[in-house]
Design a protein around this motif. Sequence first.
Motif, PDB file in Angstrom:
ATOM      1  N   CYS A   1       0.847  -1.197   0.000  1.00 27.16           N
ATOM      2  CA  CYS A   1       0.000   0.000   0.000  1.00 27.16           C
ATOM      3  C   CYS A   1       0.875   1.237   0.000  1.00 27.16           C
ATOM      4  O   CYS A   1       0.393   2.352  -0.170  1.00 27.16           O
ATOM      5  CB  CYS A   1      -0.909   0.005   1.216  1.00 27.16           C
ATOM      6  SG  CYS A   1      -0.013   0.096   2.768  1.00 27.16           S
ATOM      7  N   ASN A   2       2.195   1.031   0.219  1.00 26.87           N
ATOM      8  CA  ASN A   2       3.177   2.119   0.180  1.00 26.87           C
ATOM      9  C   ASN A   2       3.112   3.074   1.360  1.00 26.87           C
ATOM     10  O   ASN A   2       3.803   4.083   1.370  1.00 26.87           O
ATOM     11  CB  ASN A   2       3.041   2.936  -1.109  1.00 26.87           C
ATOM     12  CG  ASN A   2       3.869   2.333  -2.213  1.00 26.87           C
ATOM     13  OD1 ASN A   2       4.963   1.838  -1.952  1.00 26.87           O
ATOM     14  ND2 ASN A   2       3.360   2.350  -3.420  1.00 26.87           N
ATOM     15  N   SER A   3       2.277   2.789   2.335  1.00 27.13           N
ATOM     16  CA  SER A   3       2.136   3.712   3.462  1.00 27.13           C
ATOM     17  C   SER A   3       3.443   3.844   4.245  1.00 27.13           C
ATOM     18  O   SER A   3       3.679   4.867   4.891  1.00 27.13           O
ATOM     19  CB  SER A   3       1.037   3.229   4.409  1.00 27.13           C
ATOM     20  OG  SER A   3      -0.164   3.162   3.720  1.00 27.13           O
TER      21      SER A   3
ATOM     22  N   TYR B   1       5.879   6.973   3.810  1.00 26.28           N
ATOM     23  CA  TYR B   1       5.460   8.339   4.147  1.00 26.28           C
ATOM     24  C   TYR B   1       4.954   8.372   5.586  1.00 26.28           C
ATOM     25  O   TYR B   1       4.454   7.386   6.096  1.00 26.28           O
ATOM     26  CB  TYR B   1       4.334   8.797   3.220  1.00 26.28           C
ATOM     27  CG  TYR B   1       4.626   8.601   1.759  1.00 26.28           C
ATOM     28  CD1 TYR B   1       5.153   9.633   0.989  1.00 26.28           C
ATOM     29  CD2 TYR B   1       4.393   7.374   1.148  1.00 26.28           C
ATOM     30  CE1 TYR B   1       5.428   9.443  -0.353  1.00 26.28           C
ATOM     31  CE2 TYR B   1       4.664   7.171  -0.199  1.00 26.28           C
ATOM     32  CZ  TYR B   1       5.184   8.205  -0.942  1.00 26.28           C
ATOM     33  OH  TYR B   1       5.460   8.013  -2.265  1.00 26.28           O
ATOM     34  N   ILE B   2       5.026   9.569   6.165  1.00 30.62           N
ATOM     35  CA  ILE B   2       4.605   9.684   7.562  1.00 30.62           C
ATOM     36  C   ILE B   2       3.088   9.763   7.679  1.00 30.62           C
ATOM     37  O   ILE B   2       2.444  10.520   6.945  1.00 30.62           O
ATOM     38  CB  ILE B   2       5.299  10.885   8.230  1.00 30.62           C
ATOM     39  CG1 ILE B   2       6.789  10.543   8.333  1.00 30.62           C
ATOM     40  CG2 ILE B   2       4.720  11.202   9.594  1.00 30.62           C
ATOM     41  CD1 ILE B   2       7.650  11.671   8.722  1.00 30.62           C
ATOM     42  N   TYR B   3       2.581   8.989   8.604  1.00 30.91           N
ATOM     43  CA  TYR B   3       1.150   8.878   8.823  1.00 30.91           C
ATOM     44  C   TYR B   3       0.503  10.252   9.028  1.00 30.91           C
ATOM     45  O   TYR B   3       0.904  11.002   9.918  1.00 30.91           O
ATOM     46  CB  TYR B   3       0.907   7.993  10.050  1.00 30.91           C
ATOM     47  CG  TYR B   3      -0.539   7.775  10.405  1.00 30.91           C
ATOM     48  CD1 TYR B   3      -1.371   7.059   9.548  1.00 30.91           C
ATOM     49  CD2 TYR B   3      -1.076   8.268  11.580  1.00 30.91           C
ATOM     50  CE1 TYR B   3      -2.690   6.842   9.859  1.00 30.91           C
ATOM     51  CE2 TYR B   3      -2.411   8.054  11.899  1.00 30.91           C
ATOM     52  CZ  TYR B   3      -3.207   7.351  11.033  1.00 30.91           C
ATOM     53  OH  TYR B   3      -4.520   7.142  11.346  1.00 30.91           O
ATOM     54  N   ARG B   4      -0.444  10.569   8.204  1.00 28.55           N
ATOM     55  CA  ARG B   4      -1.217  11.811   8.283  1.00 28.55           C
ATOM     56  C   ARG B   4      -0.361  13.089   8.237  1.00 28.55           C
ATOM     57  O   ARG B   4      -0.789  14.141   8.662  1.00 28.55           O
ATOM     58  CB  ARG B   4      -2.115  11.827   9.516  1.00 28.55           C
ATOM     59  CG  ARG B   4      -3.236  10.804   9.393  1.00 28.55           C
ATOM     60  CD  ARG B   4      -4.540  11.280   9.936  1.00 28.55           C
ATOM     61  NE  ARG B   4      -5.583  10.321   9.596  1.00 28.55           N
ATOM     62  CZ  ARG B   4      -6.532  10.542   8.686  1.00 28.55           C
ATOM     63  NH1 ARG B   4      -6.578  11.663   8.035  1.00 28.55           N
ATOM     64  NH2 ARG B   4      -7.442   9.630   8.440  1.00 28.55           N
ATOM     65  N   ASP B   5       0.863  12.969   7.803  1.00 23.72           N
ATOM     66  CA  ASP B   5       1.738  14.124   7.633  1.00 23.72           C
ATOM     67  C   ASP B   5       2.179  14.134   6.170  1.00 23.72           C
ATOM     68  O   ASP B   5       2.314  15.182   5.567  1.00 23.72           O
ATOM     69  CB  ASP B   5       2.939  13.975   8.580  1.00 23.72           C
ATOM     70  CG  ASP B   5       4.011  14.998   8.311  1.00 23.72           C
ATOM     71  OD1 ASP B   5       4.193  15.882   9.141  1.00 23.72           O
ATOM     72  OD2 ASP B   5       4.696  14.918   7.263  1.00 23.72           O
ATOM     73  N   TYR B   6       2.372  12.938   5.649  1.00 24.27           N
ATOM     74  CA  TYR B   6       2.590  12.706   4.219  1.00 24.27           C
ATOM     75  C   TYR B   6       3.950  13.119   3.693  1.00 24.27           C
ATOM     76  O   TYR B   6       4.181  13.086   2.496  1.00 24.27           O
ATOM     77  CB  TYR B   6       1.461  13.342   3.366  1.00 24.27           C
ATOM     78  CG  TYR B   6       0.091  13.005   3.903  1.00 24.27           C
ATOM     79  CD1 TYR B   6      -0.376  11.688   3.879  1.00 24.27           C
ATOM     80  CD2 TYR B   6      -0.727  13.967   4.476  1.00 24.27           C
ATOM     81  CE1 TYR B   6      -1.618  11.351   4.398  1.00 24.27           C
ATOM     82  CE2 TYR B   6      -1.980  13.641   4.989  1.00 24.27           C
ATOM     83  CZ  TYR B   6      -2.418  12.342   4.951  1.00 24.27           C
ATOM     84  OH  TYR B   6      -3.638  12.018   5.460  1.00 24.27           O
ATOM     85  N   ARG B   7       4.878  13.499   4.586  1.00 26.11           N
ATOM     86  CA  ARG B   7       6.245  13.698   4.101  1.00 26.11           C
ATOM     87  C   ARG B   7       6.936  12.343   4.080  1.00 26.11           C
ATOM     88  O   ARG B   7       6.490  11.393   4.741  1.00 26.11           O
ATOM     89  CB  ARG B   7       7.007  14.647   5.024  1.00 26.11           C
ATOM     90  CG  ARG B   7       6.762  16.090   4.657  1.00 26.11           C
ATOM     91  CD  ARG B   7       7.426  17.037   5.598  1.00 26.11           C
ATOM     92  NE  ARG B   7       6.823  17.003   6.912  1.00 26.11           N
ATOM     93  CZ  ARG B   7       7.187  17.794   7.914  1.00 26.11           C
ATOM     94  NH1 ARG B   7       8.172  18.648   7.748  1.00 26.11           N
ATOM     95  NH2 ARG B   7       6.588  17.730   9.080  1.00 26.11           N
ATOM     96  N   ASN B   8       8.053  12.267   3.344  1.00 25.72           N
ATOM     97  CA  ASN B   8       8.727  10.970   3.228  1.00 25.72           C
ATOM     98  C   ASN B   8       9.238  10.484   4.581  1.00 25.72           C
ATOM     99  O   ASN B   8       9.671  11.281   5.416  1.00 25.72           O
ATOM    100  CB  ASN B   8       9.914  11.083   2.272  1.00 25.72           C
ATOM    101  CG  ASN B   8       9.455  11.183   0.830  1.00 25.72           C
ATOM    102  OD1 ASN B   8       8.279  11.399   0.568  1.00 25.72           O
ATOM    103  ND2 ASN B   8      10.365  11.004  -0.099  1.00 25.72           N
TER     104      ASN B   8
ATOM    105  N   GLN C   1       5.136   3.536  10.408  1.00 28.71           N
ATOM    106  CA  GLN C   1       4.090   4.027   9.503  1.00 28.71           C
ATOM    107  C   GLN C   1       3.159   2.914   9.034  1.00 28.71           C
ATOM    108  O   GLN C   1       2.006   3.158   8.718  1.00 28.71           O
ATOM    109  CB  GLN C   1       4.716   4.727   8.278  1.00 28.71           C
ATOM    110  CG  GLN C   1       5.815   5.727   8.601  1.00 28.71           C
ATOM    111  CD  GLN C   1       5.429   6.730   9.687  1.00 28.71           C
ATOM    112  OE1 GLN C   1       4.249   7.047   9.862  1.00 28.71           O
ATOM    113  NE2 GLN C   1       6.406   7.209  10.451  1.00 28.71           N
TER     114      GLN C   1
ATOM    115  N   GLN D   1       0.557   0.240   9.122  1.00 28.46           N
ATOM    116  CA  GLN D   1      -0.526  -0.089  10.062  1.00 28.46           C
ATOM    117  C   GLN D   1      -0.877  -1.581   9.991  1.00 28.46           C
ATOM    118  O   GLN D   1      -1.856  -2.021  10.567  1.00 28.46           O
ATOM    119  CB  GLN D   1      -1.787   0.719   9.722  1.00 28.46           C
ATOM    120  CG  GLN D   1      -1.548   2.190   9.510  1.00 28.46           C
ATOM    121  CD  GLN D   1      -1.190   2.908  10.792  1.00 28.46           C
ATOM    122  OE1 GLN D   1      -1.930   2.848  11.769  1.00 28.46           O
ATOM    123  NE2 GLN D   1      -0.050   3.569  10.808  1.00 28.46           N
ATOM    124  N   GLN D   2      -0.106  -2.324   9.235  1.00 27.56           N
ATOM    125  CA  GLN D   2      -0.430  -3.734   9.019  1.00 27.56           C
ATOM    126  C   GLN D   2       0.545  -4.617   9.805  1.00 27.56           C
ATOM    127  O   GLN D   2       1.572  -4.160  10.288  1.00 27.56           O
ATOM    128  CB  GLN D   2      -0.311  -4.077   7.530  1.00 27.56           C
ATOM    129  CG  GLN D   2      -0.825  -3.009   6.583  1.00 27.56           C
ATOM    130  CD  GLN D   2      -2.326  -2.978   6.476  1.00 27.56           C
ATOM    131  OE1 GLN D   2      -2.973  -4.007   6.530  1.00 27.56           O
ATOM    132  NE2 GLN D   2      -2.888  -1.793   6.343  1.00 27.56           N
TER     133      GLN D   2
END
Lengths: 385, 545
Positions: free
Chosen positions: A16-18, A21-28, A80, A82-83
Amino acid sequence: MGLEDVKEWLHYCGRCNSCNYIYRDYRNSCPAFTKFFFEPFTSSGKIWMALDLYQGKYDWSPSIVEKIFSCTLCGNCTVQCQQEAGKHALEIFEALREEAVERGLGPLEAQKKILEYINEVDNPYGDPNENRFKSVPEEYFNDDADVIYYVGCTSAFRETQLFEAVIPILQKLGVNFSLLKEEVCCGSPLITTGQFKAARRLAEHNVKIINEHKAKTVIASCAGCLRTLKAQYEKKYGLKIDKEVLHLSEFLARKLRALKKLYKGKKKPIEIATYHDPCHIGRHVGIFEEPRKVLNSIPGIEFVEIGRNRDNAWCCGAGAGVKIGLKEWAVEISEDRIKEAEETGAKYLVSTCPFCERNLRDARDALNSSLEIIDLCQLIRKKLE
Amino acid sequence: MQTKILIRSEIIEKLKEILHGEQYVSSDIEVRSNYSRDMTEQVAPGLTDVVVLPENREQVQQIVLLANREKIPIIPYVAGANIGGLTLPTERGGITIDFKRMRRVIKIDRENKYIVVEPGFTFGDLRRLFDTEIPEFRYSFPFSPPYTSVGINALLHGLGSLSVLYGSADNFINGLEVVLPTGEIAQLGNHAINRGEYWYGRSPLPDLCGLFIGMQGTTGIATKISLQLLDRPEILTHFAILPKDPLDFFGDWVHDLDKLHICDEIGCGYFPPKVAHGLLPQDMIDLMAKLMFMLSKGRNTKIMKKLWAFIKKLPGKPFWYVKKFSPILARKLPPEDEPFLIVGATIGANNKKLFKAKVKTLKKFMKKKEALMIRPDDFGELKPAMMSILDLPAQLPAFFDLKGGGLTWVGSYVPPSRVAEGVERCKEIIMQNGLFPIGVLRPMKADHYFVLRFIISYNSIDKEEIERVKKTLRGICEVVLDIGGVPYKMAPWAAKLTWEKGDISFYKLLKKVKDMMDPNNIMNPGKLFVLNEDEIKRKEAEETQ
Ligand SMILES: Cc1cc2nc3c(=O)[nH]c(=O)nc-3n(C[C@H](O)[C@H](O)[C@@H](O)COP(=O)(O)OP(=O)(O)OC[C@H]3O[C@@H](n4cnc5c(N)ncnc54)[C@H](O)[C@@H]3O)c2cc1C
Ligand code: SF4
Ligand code: SF4
């Protein structure tokens, strides 16, 4: 340990590629992804690659080894994700490294030197181990001490300013401490480069000398040493240190009242400081608040949080052999951190790891930045003067 | 695994030249393998030969010119998260173009309310932009991982939070810049006439963007996409609604709710408690399930609603009390695999008066329908967990963990009048095959069409389960087509069923357009255009009979 030991978790990543990136911040979040982009450099890509290798879809090769070792094992991806995959990602990366070493393909050429040096002189810098505490007076070796200060190779041989800052602080606080004359490398650079078998000897030695001492507490000023003593020895070798193991920032946070007293009367102009969470004590061990507490208590210091912080902190790039194996890239990762620190308007970028400090300083120099890179203890010492 | 590279080594060298070095070109087997699979049950018949990461349009153009000259397939890729196997190579292999380095915002035009972005620009990037730079706007966010492409989602008819107002995301496309399969660059939309000054729309020009919408990268590569930004109302509040009877909801009153025109967003999650474990905290699942169970049994509804109203007024954490009282509410938990429905509804307004009026209308409506309406604040300490699902883009809930890494579905747009039937029939097929029904559904564009989608989570290394998954997906696709629906982002196998079902004249015209635009069939082969000449002829013969 190899892929067989983690086979249960190799198919859990769905891509999912999550993790990049930082959770709910979206920077790398992932340095390897940020630099190399190709999927197999990412957490998910490495997990898929591990499954392919386990299933024998293709053979091991130098390019695979390059991908495995271009990861700082910073663990940001594991925060990051969540799985379930995220919970096991670091184990999978370590298994890949260990299997690469078993197969004679890893680590990277430059990282092989670590083992050579450690085998020769018990530290990864290649200096004679007798020089570790060459200029340290005999009074610091004390069989009746309450606290052992495990100095670590980087502070002892390279970043000696840290060691030189810690000693007077402990003295001023009236801590009855001792160094260990027979201290050898904690083994972190071997463990993180997949050469964990070779580090067993070091672990056994360190655990033995520490446990033989009557002190009840061990403190370390290096984040890498702390994690190794506190978590890795038991996990990797089943060896347990029978004392409380603390990072210096934790130890000082407990002595905050006494520390504050020492500053009394020392009026200082206000200066801004920000803090870089080293992966080894932050994400890997969970020490986030204590360094902040100590930093916040320094008179004249206004603490400003850096953009990506605590368990979202951007890695300095030095870890897991990257500083040795991929020198230029390690500095590139750190350059991102320097820029981020500059955005806070801080004068000081404070760290609690000499290894981070060194890499951040290299990046600072590469960028011609005026930021002052300093360890928490050095800053305290400075403010005590 | 057949690992042979099909393209000549000179081609790879040429690609390195185009990309100024080796760093962004890879034909390593682990790279090729990684890009030749995705999270679905579909297995690529071949491996991609080389993966490239261009930085700009010029490099893309050079790659396409080379591929077209050499008749090498091109597979455009951003995150491969389309759930249709749409980035998998065929046995012809080819060049996968990964757009992650083309992630820039080219232009933000606040006055004319649009943004021009590159294909690698993601929903996460967009959300960050809203959070930090342009908070006055919003967009339709899908319930997908934040790291998928905004532009490509629009090109694929994506569905998102604002779909109930505006329909699928292709409606937001103002214009495109594309590299054609033959290497020419084309500007499509009004910016083509004003020479790039304003990318503000597609009409009144003949709509050539349609040549690329829904085409799955088979007719060219989008290098710039202009998307409309929507005004963000000053007040926005999410509500969770628990309808009494899911089928009654889909069959009847969701359509009445739409008619009220008071909700900015409506999204429905329909899943059994067993599945919800990965998505929401345990307490919340138990509570929801119990509330639903009680509502659906029709028994204690009144008592329970009174109790709920009382609990809400108690200080502290309403859910704590509910947990405490739950043995009184329902003695046992509902069956673990009986799906319950939770609807997310969002109300927006620019002033308090209007907002209050809308909320009042919604409340009145819910009362009439005997549904429970819960504000995020009512969730107490569980509010962040609830918001992580209602406030998009959501981080992907733990779908992969349910069974072991596999995720797939057939997503579709169906006539609203048949959605309830679709839900029931799909649920049955899924349960018959021993899988969990996880429905994510949405009314679209003021109820002109409806999303019918059941997510299937499966164990990606269990061959037997994969066979059941395939059977289930096929069954769902047949239901969709049977009730007058059409699958979106359709996988090649679903495309085949769809064309077989449809009027062949549609397919023939589509194919004519494709052949004209991509004479060497290099663009993402194996997708969409899945009927061979014999099949077309057979269909023609059938239709003339
Ligand atoms: C768990 C989950 C939930 C999801 N939920 C939703 C949802 O609620 N709503 C929704 O709309 N979507 C949903 N999706 C789909 C997803 O979010 C994307 O929007 C998706 O469709 C695009 O994914 P991607 O960016 O990974 O593109 P990819 O999968 O990489 O590409 C998609 C297609 O576009 C083509 N393509 C790529 N780049 C270009 C280009 N530059 N020019 C032309 N063609 C190109 C590819 O070849 C392929 O055919 C979900 C996905 C997942 C995994
Ligand atoms: S490791 Fe976790 S976050 Fe990363 S792609 Fe896999 S499942 Fe997603
Ligand atoms: S451990 Fe760090 S460098 Fe390695 S994959 Fe995870 S985030 Fe990237």
